[in-house]
Design a protein around this motif. Structure first.
Motif, short mmCIF file in Angstrom:
data_model
loop_
_atom_site.label_atom_id
_atom_site.label_comp_id
_atom_site.label_asym_id
_atom_site.label_seq_id
_atom_site.Cartn_x
_atom_site.Cartn_y
_atom_site.Cartn_z
N SER A 1 0.79 -1.23 0.00
CA SER A 1 0.00 0.00 0.00
C SER A 1 0.82 1.28 0.00
O SER A 1 0.32 2.34 -0.31
CB SER A 1 -0.92 0.01 1.21
OG SER A 1 -0.12 0.05 2.38
N GLU A 2 2.06 1.21 0.35
CA GLU A 2 2.80 2.47 0.52
C GLU A 2 3.55 2.86 -0.74
O GLU A 2 4.02 2.01 -1.48
CB GLU A 2 3.77 2.32 1.70
CG GLU A 2 3.02 2.18 3.01
CD GLU A 2 3.94 2.11 4.21
OE1 GLU A 2 5.17 2.24 4.03
OE2 GLU A 2 3.42 1.94 5.30
N THR A 3 3.68 4.17 -0.95
CA THR A 3 4.44 4.63 -2.10
C THR A 3 5.93 4.38 -1.87
O THR A 3 6.36 4.16 -0.74
CB THR A 3 4.23 6.13 -2.36
OG1 THR A 3 4.44 6.81 -1.14
CG2 THR A 3 2.85 6.41 -2.90
N ALA A 4 6.68 4.42 -2.95
CA ALA A 4 8.09 4.02 -2.89
C ALA A 4 8.87 4.79 -1.84
O ALA A 4 8.73 6.00 -1.68
CB ALA A 4 8.72 4.24 -4.25
N LYS A 5 9.67 4.05 -1.13
CA LYS A 5 10.48 4.63 -0.06
C LYS A 5 11.93 4.28 -0.30
O LYS A 5 12.25 3.38 -1.05
CB LYS A 5 10.09 4.02 1.30
CG LYS A 5 8.67 4.25 1.72
CD LYS A 5 8.38 3.49 3.01
CE LYS A 5 8.53 2.00 2.88
NZ LYS A 5 7.51 1.31 2.13
N ARG A 6 12.78 4.97 0.43
CA ARG A 6 14.19 4.62 0.35
C ARG A 6 14.49 3.35 1.11
O ARG A 6 15.42 2.62 0.81
CB ARG A 6 15.05 5.73 1.00
CG ARG A 6 15.25 6.95 0.18
CD ARG A 6 16.25 7.83 0.87
NE ARG A 6 17.59 7.30 0.74
CZ ARG A 6 18.47 7.21 1.73
NH1 ARG A 6 18.16 7.59 2.94
NH2 ARG A 6 19.67 6.75 1.51
N ARG B 1 4.31 -0.68 13.63
CA ARG B 1 5.46 -0.12 12.91
C ARG B 1 6.46 0.43 13.93
O ARG B 1 6.08 1.19 14.81
CB ARG B 1 4.96 0.98 11.98
CG ARG B 1 6.01 1.64 11.11
CD ARG B 1 6.39 0.75 9.95
NE ARG B 1 7.49 1.34 9.20
CZ ARG B 1 7.36 1.90 8.01
NH1 ARG B 1 6.20 1.96 7.41
NH2 ARG B 1 8.43 2.39 7.39
N LEU B 2 7.74 0.08 13.80
CA LEU B 2 8.71 0.43 14.83
C LEU B 2 9.69 1.53 14.44
O LEU B 2 10.22 2.23 15.31
CB LEU B 2 9.53 -0.81 15.22
CG LEU B 2 8.76 -1.97 15.85
CD1 LEU B 2 9.68 -3.18 16.02
CD2 LEU B 2 8.19 -1.55 17.20
N ASP B 3 9.98 1.68 13.16
CA ASP B 3 11.04 2.64 12.79
C ASP B 3 10.54 4.07 12.97
O ASP B 3 9.38 4.39 12.72
CB ASP B 3 11.60 2.39 11.39
CG ASP B 3 10.52 2.12 10.36
OD1 ASP B 3 9.60 1.34 10.64
OD2 ASP B 3 10.58 2.72 9.28
N PRO B 4 11.45 4.96 13.43
CA PRO B 4 11.05 6.30 13.84
C PRO B 4 10.54 7.20 12.71
O PRO B 4 9.78 8.13 12.97
CB PRO B 4 12.32 6.89 14.45
CG PRO B 4 13.45 6.04 13.97
CD PRO B 4 12.87 4.70 13.69
N ASN B 5 10.91 6.94 11.47
CA ASN B 5 10.49 7.82 10.38
C ASN B 5 9.88 7.00 9.24
O ASN B 5 10.54 6.70 8.24
CB ASN B 5 11.72 8.62 9.90
CG ASN B 5 11.35 9.65 8.86
OD1 ASN B 5 10.22 9.68 8.37
ND2 ASN B 5 12.31 10.48 8.50
N PRO B 6 8.60 6.60 9.40
CA PRO B 6 7.98 5.67 8.45
C PRO B 6 7.94 6.15 7.00
O PRO B 6 7.89 5.33 6.09
CB PRO B 6 6.56 5.48 8.99
CG PRO B 6 6.62 5.90 10.41
CD PRO B 6 7.69 6.95 10.50
#
Ligand code: WAQ
Ligand code: MG
Length: 297
Positions: free
Chosen positions: A138-143, A155-160
């Motif tokens: 569902s999410e748009t492309a991320k690094r 969700r655990l990472d600080p900058n989703p």
């Protein structure tokens, strides 16, 4: 998908002295707000080897940077607006490890089910694996990758919006040759893509607190995905759900693990894949029955 093409290319280089003698390079390309592609590479060299003096090393770094720029410009996700290549000397010696065994599963239309089975055998709950699938589709492309609590799926990472990008990874030439031999034996059609995915997933599996990983590519033409556990890298043809163009990675994390340490390790611990651990082509039935003591539990 692509934004306007800006004809300027930025090459950034940072040099540090007194650090460990192994440079690494990583690059990324963006179009608008969309991440197009990224790549990591460690240029490993042995200073005791006379053929690898400073001139040879700079030549190798320049050629690695050039290949990263080429790759960003030719990417199937479109033309990037900007391309950044960073070259830095590693601040600590790389940890040398062997790649996970590579298991290519011979499946037809049951990839999602097999992925679920592999993940649950690795300790990921149904709720967490459902969330992992949803996040990737569902999410748009991320690094970077999503860190997902393996118990409750949070969700655990600080900058989703960014995800966690694993960098400072690569292969030695021996590791690369050994891994390529395994992929050739399994008739892998796109060895470079798979080699890079095995390097990344081995690094993730090696990090403290990670339990398993789920991935499929954001390349619209590539639908083989994988599940990686501490036992193996399991290739799953046609894992990408129909009609989904986006891809990504979900890293399932032990609920008791300190998230900042997991992130720090993934982003900064240099890892050099120095050998392979074999693997084979298998039917899932074989995987989950008599061979289950070797792969999967
Ligand atoms: N660290 C964290 N996440 C990453 C990284 C990285 N270094 N590189 C890519 N990702 C995430 C990011 O969200 C991307 O959008 C997504 O993964 C997909 O990246 O055996 O090519 O480079 O045949 O498109 C699987 C091969 C290939 C399966 C996966 O991923 C097989 C692939 P891509
Ligand atoms: Mg891609």
């Amino acid at each position: 998908m692509s934004g306007n093409v800006d004809d300027s290319i930025t090459l950034t280089q940072r040099r540090e002295t007194d650090a460990h003698q192994t440079p690494s390079a990583y690059g990324c390309a963006r179009a608008g707000d969309e991440h197009v592609s990224g790549a990591e590479m460690i240029v490993a060299h042995d200073l005791a080897d006379e053929t690898s003096g400073p001139a040879a090393v700079s030549k190798e770094i320049a050629s690695a940077a050039e290949s990263m720029v080429q790759r960003a410009l030719q990417h199937s996700r479109g033309d990037p607006d900007d391309v950044t290549v960073t070259v830095e000397r590693l601040s600590s010696p790389p940890c040398r490890i062997e790649a996970l065994p590579v298991v290519t599963l011979d499946i037809d239309g049951e990839a999602r089910h097999v992925a679920g089975e592999l993940l649950s055998r690795a300790g990921v709950t149904d709720a967490a694996l459902t969330r992992g699938f949803e996040m990737i589709r569902s999410e748009t492309a991320k690094r970077g990758a999503a860190l997902v609590n393996a118990a409750d799926g949070s969700r655990l990472d600080p900058n989703p919006t960014r995800g966690v990008r694993v960098t400072h990874i690569g292969t030695s030439s021996a590791g690369r040759d050994a891994l390529d031999a395994v992929l050739t034996e399994q008739d892998v059609a796109s060895p470079e893509t798979v080699r890079e995915a095995v390097v990344l997933s081995t690094t993730i599996a090696h990090a403290p607190g990670t339990q398993a990983e789920l991935c499929w590519s954001d390349d619209p033409d590539y639908d083989t995905g994988y599940v990686a556990t501490p036992e193996a890298y399991y290739r799953l043809p046609a894992l990408k759900p129909d009609g989904v163009t986006e891809g990504g990675r979900a890293i399932f994390v032990d609920p008791g693990a300190p998230v900042d340490e997991v992130v720090e390790h993934l982003e900064n611990q240099p890892i050099l894949i120095d050998g392979a651990s074999g693997g084979e082509k298998l039917k899932p039935a074989t995987l989950f029955s008599d061979r289950s003591s070797q792969f999967g539990n």
